[in-house]
Design an enzyme around this catalytic site. Structure first.
Site, PDB file in Angstrom:
ATOM      1  N   SER A 183       3.638  47.911  36.390  1.00  0.00           N
ATOM      2  CA  SER A 183       3.946  49.242  35.867  1.00  0.00           C
ATOM      3  C   SER A 183       4.036  49.215  34.343  1.00  0.00           C
ATOM      4  CB  SER A 183       5.256  49.771  36.474  1.00  0.00           C
ATOM      5  OG  SER A 183       5.251  51.170  36.542  1.00  0.00           O
TER       6      SER A 183
ATOM      7  N   SER B  27       7.321  56.256  37.190  1.00  0.00           N
ATOM      8  CA  SER B  27       5.981  55.670  37.079  1.00  0.00           C
ATOM      9  C   SER B  27       5.053  55.999  38.235  1.00  0.00           C
ATOM     10  CB  SER B  27       6.088  54.151  36.922  1.00  0.00           C
ATOM     11  OG  SER B  27       6.471  53.827  35.606  1.00  0.00           O
TER      12      SER B  27
ATOM     13  N   LYS C 214       1.872  57.442  37.172  1.00  0.00           N
ATOM     14  CA  LYS C 214       0.728  56.615  36.791  1.00  0.00           C
ATOM     15  C   LYS C 214      -0.431  56.766  37.781  1.00  0.00           C
ATOM     16  CE  LYS C 214       3.063  52.961  34.113  1.00  0.00           C
ATOM     17  NZ  LYS C 214       4.493  53.317  34.053  1.00  0.00           N
TER      18      LYS C 214
END
Length: 430
Positions: free
Chosen positions: A159, A101, A104
């Site tokens: 997340s 993640s 992101k």
């Protein structure tokens, strides 16, 4: 004769049993043989300097420069000055690995500037389709409305892959968002990165590197909303509407608390909040292991650190290793000679055709990593070292002029976000 025959039969039975047991043990041993330890490619990208293309740890040790932390197990890591772009030390920084993640951050670089934080969106069923099994979620419900700020807090604190998919739907869909993310990676000269899914969920072919993730963080920190979201430790997230005694929904909406899973920002039972921490993003998936990019400021300096995939699954190890590298970077001070630089976006370069990664370094930098030289080595190496240091100094000056961080990130003003905030096992999709 009978006794002898019986003895022979017993001996044969013992021999056969031993053979069977031995075969079982051998078969079990073969099945449990450990997998080979992954190794970085012999040659990696030279973006940011040729030393970053060389496998292993890169640092300019000198008198007064502290030794690097002795027990860093992460496959890849980098420590850089967030303002100047100077790479203070690195280990296999261009190794292409699953990012989890931390990807992101690139999603935010791509999508965050497109929608004002006050924009309201009603979530459709289709917005939440296509998420990977076991994805981390913030708890978005279809047919309810959320502001863009709510969604981004869900992305950065929890997340939440559900928040990523809703924002992607607002942005034209997952496929369009992936295309735009790959284009943004190219603009940032993050040539190690290939995006398959916007949330960082494990997918074949989805890779990034410690170097690229650091570029994504540095780009994001130019944006005030990005700084606010990535530095928020806790927040209240919209829930369902309260119901009256008859079961009918009222106009009063409930909220629930969410906490940032970045443990250097929020702390944990076995790790304290890191002094000076100001974000950025963590990740943890089956293929990627634990990943983390952080920014911290102390004594007028701001450092970025990225660590990817510690060698074992000790609790919060990724944060401990990141903290020890930040500690080293602050102790090393501005006197340490860099081993490379964080490059600016292509659009910030002078209006000339950008060099390819294979030819971007100067002859001096290419010669510095050549293994085929012979003769006159001492003086040649000395000349190369001087030329490399001078070139890196010029590059860093250019990057600093073109990529200054805002005052609140450098520590010259209020903490990131405008006010001070207090603050297992792997999970697929986080």
């Amino acid at each position: 004769m009978t006794t002898t025959a019986a003895a022979r039969r017993r001996a044969l039975a013992v021999s056969m049993t031993a053979a069977l047991l031995g075969g079982t043990v051998l078969a079990g041993t073969a099945t449990a043989a450990p997998k080979p330890t992954p190794r970085p490619p012999a040659q990696m990208s030279g973006v940011g300097g040729d030393r970053l293309a060389t496998a292993g740890t890169q640092v300019n040790a000198a008198a007064g420069v502290p030794a690097l932390p002795p027990r860093i197990t992460s496959r890849s890591w980098i420590v850089a000055d967030a303002e100047t772009g100077a790479v203070l030390a690195a280990h296999d920084a261009h190794w292409k690995l699953p990012p989890a993640s931390t990807l992101k951050m690139l999603f935010a670089d791509t999508v965050l500037p497109k929608f004002p934080k006050t924009t309201v969106h009603k979530v459709a069923h289709s917005d939440l389709e296509g998420m990977g099994e076991g994805s981390s979620l913030v708890g978005i419900e279809e047919n309810l409305t959320y502001t863009v700020k709510d969604l981004w807090l869900g992305v950065f604190l929890r997340s939440g892959n559900d928040a990523v998919h809703v924002l992607s739907a607002m942005n034209g869909g997952v496929a369009a968002t992936v295309t735009q993310m790959n284009a943004e990676a190219h603009e940032l000269q993050a040539n190690d990165t290939h995006v398959v899914t916007p949330d960082g969920y494990d997918e074949p072919g989805q890779v990034s590197s410690a170097y690229d993730l650091t570029l994504f963080a540095r780009q994001g920190l130019q944006n005030a909303d990005f700084r606010e979201y990535c530095s928020t430790a806790t927040a209240q997230f919209p829930g369902e509407y309260k119901k009256d005694k008859s079961g009918k929904a009222t106009k009063t909406r409930e909220t629930f608390a969410i906490q940032n899973t970045n443990r250097l920002l929020s702390g944990d039972y076995d790790i304290s909040r890191y002094s000076g921490i100001a974000g950025v993003k963590n990740g943890d998936t089956t293929n990627a292991g634990a990943t983390f990019t952080g920014v911290a400021q102390r004594g007028g300096r701001t450092l970025l650190v990225t660590v990817m995939n510690p060698s074992h699954d000790a609790h919060n190890l990724v944060y401990r290793e990141a903290a020890s590298l930040l500690d080293w970077g602050f102790k090393a001070g501005p006197s340490i000679q860099p081993v490379g630089t964080l490059v600016p976006p292509l659009s910030k370069l002078p209006h000339t055709a950008p060099p390819s990664p294979a030819t971007s370094a100067s002859p001096a930098l290419r010669a510095a990593t050549s293994t085929g030289s012979s003769g006159g080595g001492l003086w040649t190496a000395a000349g190369i070292a001087v030329g490399t240091a001078a070139l890196l100094a010029v590059l860093i000056m250019v990057v600093r002029r073109r990529r200054p961080l805002p005052a609140e990130v450098r520590g010259a003003g209020a903490p990131i976000g405008g006010r001070r905030r207090r603050g297992g096992r792997r999970r697929r999709g986080r």
